[in-house]
Write a protein that holds these residues in place. Structure first.
Motif, PDB file in Angstrom:
ATOM      1  N   ASP A   1      49.029  35.533  87.725  1.00 43.19           N
ATOM      2  CA  ASP A   1      50.000  35.967  86.717  1.00 43.19           C
ATOM      3  C   ASP A   1      51.134  34.952  86.594  1.00 43.19           C
ATOM      4  O   ASP A   1      52.293  35.320  86.424  1.00 43.19           O
ATOM      5  CB  ASP A   1      50.546  37.349  87.091  1.00 43.19           C
ATOM      6  CG  ASP A   1      51.349  37.976  85.944  1.00 43.19           C
ATOM      7  OD1 ASP A   1      51.048  37.669  84.768  1.00 43.19           O
ATOM      8  OD2 ASP A   1      52.293  38.740  86.220  1.00 43.19           O
TER       9      ASP A   1
ATOM     10  N   ARG B   1      53.441  32.379  84.812  1.00 44.99           N
ATOM     11  CA  ARG B   1      53.922  32.237  83.442  1.00 44.99           C
ATOM     12  C   ARG B   1      54.879  31.058  83.358  1.00 44.99           C
ATOM     13  O   ARG B   1      55.621  30.790  84.298  1.00 44.99           O
ATOM     14  CB  ARG B   1      54.608  33.526  82.972  1.00 44.99           C
ATOM     15  CG  ARG B   1      53.690  34.744  83.049  1.00 44.99           C
ATOM     16  CD  ARG B   1      54.399  36.012  82.633  1.00 44.99           C
ATOM     17  NE  ARG B   1      53.541  37.174  82.834  1.00 44.99           N
ATOM     18  CZ  ARG B   1      53.906  38.422  82.517  1.00 44.99           C
ATOM     19  NH1 ARG B   1      55.097  38.651  81.984  1.00 44.99           N
ATOM     20  NH2 ARG B   1      53.074  39.420  82.737  1.00 44.99           N
ATOM     21  N   TYR B   2      54.889  30.405  82.198  1.00 44.26           N
ATOM     22  CA  TYR B   2      55.636  29.151  82.063  1.00 44.26           C
ATOM     23  C   TYR B   2      56.385  29.109  80.739  1.00 44.26           C
ATOM     24  O   TYR B   2      56.014  29.752  79.759  1.00 44.26           O
ATOM     25  CB  TYR B   2      54.682  27.954  82.145  1.00 44.26           C
ATOM     26  CG  TYR B   2      53.874  27.925  83.404  1.00 44.26           C
ATOM     27  CD1 TYR B   2      54.352  27.279  84.536  1.00 44.26           C
ATOM     28  CD2 TYR B   2      52.637  28.562  83.473  1.00 44.26           C
ATOM     29  CE1 TYR B   2      53.620  27.261  85.711  1.00 44.26           C
ATOM     30  CE2 TYR B   2      51.898  28.553  84.647  1.00 44.26           C
ATOM     31  CZ  TYR B   2      52.395  27.903  85.760  1.00 44.26           C
ATOM     32  OH  TYR B   2      51.666  27.894  86.914  1.00 44.26           O
ATOM     33  N   SER B   3      57.428  28.300  80.737  1.00 42.26           N
ATOM     34  CA  SER B   3      58.162  28.045  79.500  1.00 42.26           C
ATOM     35  C   SER B   3      57.398  27.021  78.675  1.00 42.26           C
ATOM     36  O   SER B   3      56.452  26.384  79.146  1.00 42.26           O
ATOM     37  CB  SER B   3      59.566  27.505  79.825  1.00 42.26           C
ATOM     38  OG  SER B   3      59.458  26.268  80.514  1.00 42.26           O
TER      39      SER B   3
END
Length: 474
Positions: free
Chosen positions: A79, A81-83
């Motif tokens: 899970d 998540r990245y910018s």
């Protein structure tokens, strides 16, 4: 990934290094040995019912991308998540992996081990995060080198039966890990401004081993993690004679021996003339700029020069009595960058010639460093580094001269020839002895040579007289 964690920034080269290491691990003769990838720091947030990665996000992301390439999907429960700022690096890594032939099988991911630390308090998470980011690069680089070369011991094939080979490998790994830990701690009490208890490994590799190997002619590249890993990991040579055997090269300290064998208990034997060295690593016939062998060779190389540093600069040994007086009364009264390059040059000198004419070398080198102190109100890191290129002639720097010399007289003649560029600074000296950095240094020089004068104009003559007295006492 929580808000305080940076995005994915690994370069394609770093992803490629991880891939190549896993390929090498997959083909190791003892694949039952886990592949250790260091520490993961996690923040367990009860409110959000999630665990956020504080440190290790780059490694975990790269592993997930590699997993996706090998298995065809991301790991279950992933899970991350990245910018948007991470998208370019992730896309580049995926493109690289798609075009890189690989023999990695899915089963390898079950053999990757981490040490996991979980904190539940957000303030503690930030404390860990700040600590890791303020000092983590220095420590992580040497930790990665240690892990790589411990694995390299297991990846070396040998002629022994399988069970005997496994026992040898585990024994060597355990011994080398203990050697490394002792090396980190045994130099705690140092005269160079470093605090007790500070891990010595980053300092050894960045300030001494890297510079000794890479500062050649007029080139003085600064080490970063990628460069250190390239020099002491990727550019090292695979062990081809068995996990316990290191090849040797002809040098001033080695004339006949072809290789060296390390026992599980730490004893060392030179092959070729069957000389037993016992466990004294300072006797190892290595040289600073020689090729480094993976596994045992790496640990012995690091151990030798940590021990040599300890003997020269830390231990109160009778072997270096006068040299230590120069260090304590003159060099340590100078600036820390001067201290570092004095230690670097002296380490290379002793590695090449032992104690022969070391006191003359130290006096002549200190004379050149004193000119830097008197002519600069502030000595920056670059000022000290420029010392090597500012010496007359740019084809060889002092470190090259030491390495290529066959006799210490060649080095001391070279240093004496450089003294003429310092004479004018000493002749014009009007520094008042007192509380300024220049004044304290001048006071130390006058005390060392036992002079009542108010000028350092005659310092060169004092140095020559002191050298003549040393020669007469031999």
């Amino acid at each position: 990934m929580d808000t305080y964690q940076r995005g994915f920034v690994w370069s394609e080269e770093q992803v490629s290094i991880l891939h190549d290491e896993l390929v090498a691990y997959a083909h190791a003769p003892t694949p039952d040995v886990p592949y250790y990838m260091g520490t993961l720091l996690l923040h367990e947030c009860a409110e959000k019912r999630k665990r956020f990665i504080i440190d290790g996000q780059q490694r975990m992301t790269a592993l997930c991308l590699l997993y996706q390439q090998v298995v065809g999907c991301f790991p279950a429960g992933q899970d991350l998540r990245y910018s948007r700022s991470s998208a370019g690096a992730i896309s580049a890594a995926l493109r690289l992996l798609k075009t890189t032939p690989s023999s990695i099988k899915p089963s390898i991911f079950g053999k990757i081990h981490f040490t996991v630390i979980i904190v539940s308090d957000v303030d503690m998470a930030f404390s860990f995060f700040d600590t890791q980011n303020s000092r983590g690069v220095r420590l992580e680089t040497t930790d990665l080198l240690k892990a790589f070369h411990l694995r390299a011991i297991a990846q070396c094939s040998g002629s022994r039966p399988q069970e005997s080979q496994k026992s040898l490998i585990h024994g060597l790994q355990d011994h080398c890990a203990k050697r490394w830990e002792i090396m980190q701690k045994e130099t705690e009490k140092r005269p160079d401004g470093q605090k007790d208890g500070v891990d010595f490994a980053p300092r050894l590799f960045e300030l001494f081993l890297w510079r000794a190997r890479r500062w050649q002619a007029n080139k003085r590249p600064l080490p970063d993690q990628a460069r250190l890993l390239d020099e002491f990991q990727r550019q090292t040579w695979p062990a081809e004679q068995g996990p316990d055997t290191v090849p040797l090269y002809q040098s001033r300290t080695n004339i006949r021996a072809r290789s060296l064998a390390l026992s599980e208990q730490g004893g060392m034997i030179l092959h070729g003339n069957q000389i037993t060295l016992g466990m004294d690593v300072e006797q190892l016939p290595f040289s600073l700029r020689q090729p480094i062998q993976q596994g045992v060779g790496f640990f012995l190389y690091a151990d030798k020069y940590a021990k040599l540093y300890q003997n020269i600069f830390v231990d109160q040994s009778d072997r270096y009595t006068y040299f230590r007086r120069i260090l304590d009364e003159l060099i340590l009264k100078n600036q820390k960058y001067i201290i570092e390059i004095f230690q670097l040059a002296s380490l290379m000198y002793v590695d090449q010639f032992g104690e022969e004419s070391l006191d003359e070398f130290a006096l002549r080198l200190e004379f050149l460093f004193g000119e830097i102190r008197l002519s600069h109100d502030r000595i920056a890191k670059e000022t000290a580094q420029k010392f090597f290129s500012d010496l007359q002639g740019d084809e060889l720097n002092l470190l090259d001269v030491i390495t290529q010399a066959s006799h210490p007289r060649q080095v001391n003649i070279y240093l004496k020839s450089q003294a003429k560029s310092c004479r004018e600074t000493y002749r014009q000296d009007q520094t008042p002895t007192g509380s300024t950095v220049k004044g304290r240094y001048k006071k130390a020089v006058l005390k060392f040579f036992g002079k009542e004068t108010t000028s350092l104009a005659e310092k060169e003559a004092w140095v020559e007289a002191e050298i003549e007295k040393l020669h007469a006492e031999r």
